[in-house]
Scaffold this motif. Structure first.
Motif, PDB file in Angstrom:
ATOM      1  N   TRP A 183      17.352  20.369   8.951  1.00  0.00           N
ATOM      2  CA  TRP A 183      16.024  20.988   8.862  1.00  0.00           C
ATOM      3  C   TRP A 183      15.051  19.871   8.541  1.00  0.00           C
ATOM      4  CZ3 TRP A 183      15.759  26.281   9.757  1.00  0.00           C
ATOM      5  CH2 TRP A 183      17.017  26.908   9.862  1.00  0.00           C
ATOM      6  N   HIS A 206      16.269  21.747  13.422  1.00  0.00           N
ATOM      7  CA  HIS A 206      15.180  22.715  13.329  1.00  0.00           C
ATOM      8  C   HIS A 206      13.968  21.988  12.742  1.00  0.00           C
ATOM      9  CE1 HIS A 206      18.155  25.935  13.869  1.00  0.00           C
ATOM     10  NE2 HIS A 206      18.901  25.275  12.998  1.00  0.00           N
ATOM     11  N   HIS A 207      12.903  21.904  13.516  1.00  0.00           N
ATOM     12  CA  HIS A 207      11.704  21.221  13.023  1.00  0.00           C
ATOM     13  C   HIS A 207      10.786  22.235  12.339  1.00  0.00           C
ATOM     14  CE1 HIS A 207       9.192  17.541  13.223  1.00  0.00           C
ATOM     15  NE2 HIS A 207       8.256  18.431  12.906  1.00  0.00           N
ATOM     16  N   ILE A 208      10.329  21.898  11.130  1.00  0.00           N
ATOM     17  CA  ILE A 208       9.358  22.742  10.416  1.00  0.00           C
ATOM     18  C   ILE A 208       8.055  21.954  10.357  1.00  0.00           C
ATOM     19  CG2 ILE A 208       8.872  24.044   8.309  1.00  0.00           C
ATOM     20  CD1 ILE A 208      11.888  23.729   7.588  1.00  0.00           C
ATOM     21  N   ASP A 235      14.837  22.533  17.978  1.00  0.00           N
ATOM     22  CA  ASP A 235      14.405  23.922  17.813  1.00  0.00           C
ATOM     23  C   ASP A 235      13.006  23.926  17.182  1.00  0.00           C
ATOM     24  OD1 ASP A 235      14.439  26.780  17.478  1.00  0.00           O
ATOM     25  OD2 ASP A 235      14.790  26.380  15.355  1.00  0.00           O
ATOM     26  N   THR A 236      12.054  24.596  17.849  1.00  0.00           N
ATOM     27  CA  THR A 236      10.659  24.564  17.382  1.00  0.00           C
ATOM     28  C   THR A 236      10.180  25.936  16.889  1.00  0.00           C
ATOM     29  OG1 THR A 236       9.900  24.945  19.645  1.00  0.00           O
ATOM     30  CG2 THR A 236      10.031  22.647  18.908  1.00  0.00           C
ATOM     31  N   GLU A 237      11.136  26.831  16.633  1.00  0.00           N
ATOM     32  CA  GLU A 237      10.758  28.182  16.186  1.00  0.00           C
ATOM     33  C   GLU A 237       9.868  28.137  14.934  1.00  0.00           C
ATOM     34  OE1 GLU A 237      14.097  30.746  15.271  1.00  0.00           O
ATOM     35  OE2 GLU A 237      12.747  32.237  14.377  1.00  0.00           O
ATOM     36  N   HIS A 238      10.092  27.142  14.082  1.00  0.00           N
ATOM     37  CA  HIS A 238       9.358  27.090  12.818  1.00  0.00           C
ATOM     38  C   HIS A 238       8.204  26.073  12.828  1.00  0.00           C
ATOM     39  CE1 HIS A 238      12.061  29.973  11.128  1.00  0.00           C
ATOM     40  NE2 HIS A 238      13.076  29.265  11.608  1.00  0.00           N
ATOM     41  N   GLN A 276       5.866  29.800   5.183  1.00  0.00           N
ATOM     42  CA  GLN A 276       6.488  29.305   6.414  1.00  0.00           C
ATOM     43  C   GLN A 276       7.806  28.576   6.090  1.00  0.00           C
ATOM     44  OE1 GLN A 276       3.904  26.519   8.400  1.00  0.00           O
ATOM     45  NE2 GLN A 276       5.520  25.831   9.791  1.00  0.00           N
ATOM     46  N   LEU A 277       7.759  27.790   5.010  1.00  0.00           N
ATOM     47  CA  LEU A 277       8.966  27.080   4.562  1.00  0.00           C
ATOM     48  C   LEU A 277      10.045  28.074   4.155  1.00  0.00           C
ATOM     49  CD1 LEU A 277       7.583  24.324   2.184  1.00  0.00           C
ATOM     50  CD2 LEU A 277       8.948  23.969   4.240  1.00  0.00           C
ATOM     51  N   GLN A 302      10.423  31.158   5.076  1.00  0.00           N
ATOM     52  CA  GLN A 302      10.962  31.843   6.254  1.00  0.00           C
ATOM     53  C   GLN A 302      11.967  30.964   6.986  1.00  0.00           C
ATOM     54  OE1 GLN A 302       8.116  33.085   9.141  1.00  0.00           O
ATOM     55  NE2 GLN A 302       7.637  34.946   7.990  1.00  0.00           N
ATOM     56  N   ALA A 303      11.593  29.696   7.154  1.00  0.00           N
ATOM     57  CA  ALA A 303      12.470  28.786   7.896  1.00  0.00           C
ATOM     58  C   ALA A 303      13.785  28.586   7.133  1.00  0.00           C
ATOM     59  CB  ALA A 303      11.770  27.450   8.113  1.00  0.00           C
TER      60      ALA A 303
END
Ligand code: ATP
Length: 290
Positions: free
Chosen positions: A4, A55-57, A77-80, A117-118, A120-121
């Protein structure tokens, strides 16, 4: 396992100019190129190219959709990655023929990451996953605390260096990655040499000299000489190293094995011009004769 990355995403604009403009001068550029940049994005691309699930936040503005598309194309992964109203972080880079450059950096959306946001991710993270950060976003301490609470291993690449930022994070870290200059700056600020820092594993990268590694659990320190290559552009060497070392650890390698893989990747990187676009793939790193 997964990585992450609370990381910056920049839309870099590189202008070719006949010479660097002087104060007050208006100068026409001869060429404009757009690149995906930011230390965070580079590390995500490197780790993904090394075969890790990443997963990029982060956050971009309405002008930055293409940067997110580019990250996704590289397998991240750019969902976040949130879209916010402030402009995407960017660097305006003027480069003259000699290679000398001038850079104006606008952090923009990279400083707009929300704590929700953090949360959630990281709700999707599993104990044992890795969380990495660099000093180009907000919310680093919040992320580190949340990561630790969820059983993630927390890693910080202390660049761009800021003594206050790294000092605030020290109690929450499992791994710290510094270059030689950053290690000296941290020692001046804290009075602690890398081996004395309250972090289990500390890696100091030494450019063409290689890497020094300190393990406070065993009290051991180890030196790794760099692979000898003809360097043409060292931009992104540190980010490539960090992405690869994390991917190696995530895939269960010992730290010396992960450092060796990352030094190979970074050595190839310095033989190439460019940043995210030219970070080497795992197969090339494994097969390269260095
Ligand atoms: P940058 O800010 O330029 O991305 P950095 O200062 O964060 O880099 P460095 O210590 O310069 O990090 O480089 C990271 C790693 O890359 C080094 O530990 C080394 O393994 C590799 N490396 C860098 N420069 C060279 C070189 N000239 N030859 C071989 N390997 C290199």
């Amino acid at each position: 396992m997964a990585i992450w990355n609370l990381g910056s995403i920049n839309a870099d604009m590189v202008y070719a100019v006949p010479h660097l403009p002087r104060p007050g001068e208006t100068l026409a550029a001869t060429e404009l190129s757009h690149f995906l940049g930011g230390k965070g994005a580079n590390m995500s691309v490197a780790a993904a190219r090394a075969g890790a699930t990443v997963h990029h936040i982060g956050a971009v503005g309405p002008d930055g959709r293409w940067t997110v598309g580019r990250l996704a194309d590289y397998g991240v992964d750019t969902e976040h990655v949130a879209q916010v109203t402030v402009p995407t972080g960017h660097a305006i880079i003027a480069v003259e023929e000699t290679g000398e450059n001038l850079i104006v950096l606008f952090p923009g959306a990279n400083q707009e990451i929300a704590v929700e946001q953090l949360e959630q991710a990281l709700a999707g993270a599993k104990a044992g996953d890795l969380l990495v950060m660099q000093n180009e976003t907000n919310a680093q301490v919040e992320a580190a605390q949340m990561g630790r609470e969820r059983g993630l291993k927390v890693c910080y690449a202390a660049a761009p260096f800021d003594a206050e930022a790294v000092s605030a994070l020290l109690p929450h870290l499992d791994f710290l990655i510094l270059n030689e200059v950053e290690a000296e700056q941290l020692q001046q600020a804290t009075g602690l040499a890398p081996s004395e820092l309250p972090v289990a594993q500390v890696i100091v990268t030494l450019g063409s000299k290689g890497v020094r590694y300190f393990d406070s659990d065993t009290g051991e320190s180890q030196e790794f000489p760099a692979y000898k290559v003809k360097a043409v552009d060292t931009t992104g060497a540190g980010d490539t190293f960090t992405g690869y070392v994390l991917a190696g650890m995530d895939q269960g390698m010992s730290m010396p094995q992960a450092i060796d893989l990352a030094m190979r990747a970074a050595a190839i990187m310095v033989t190439r011009h460019g940043t995210a676009d030219v970070i080497p793939l795992l197969d090339d790193v494994r097969q390269a004769r260095l």
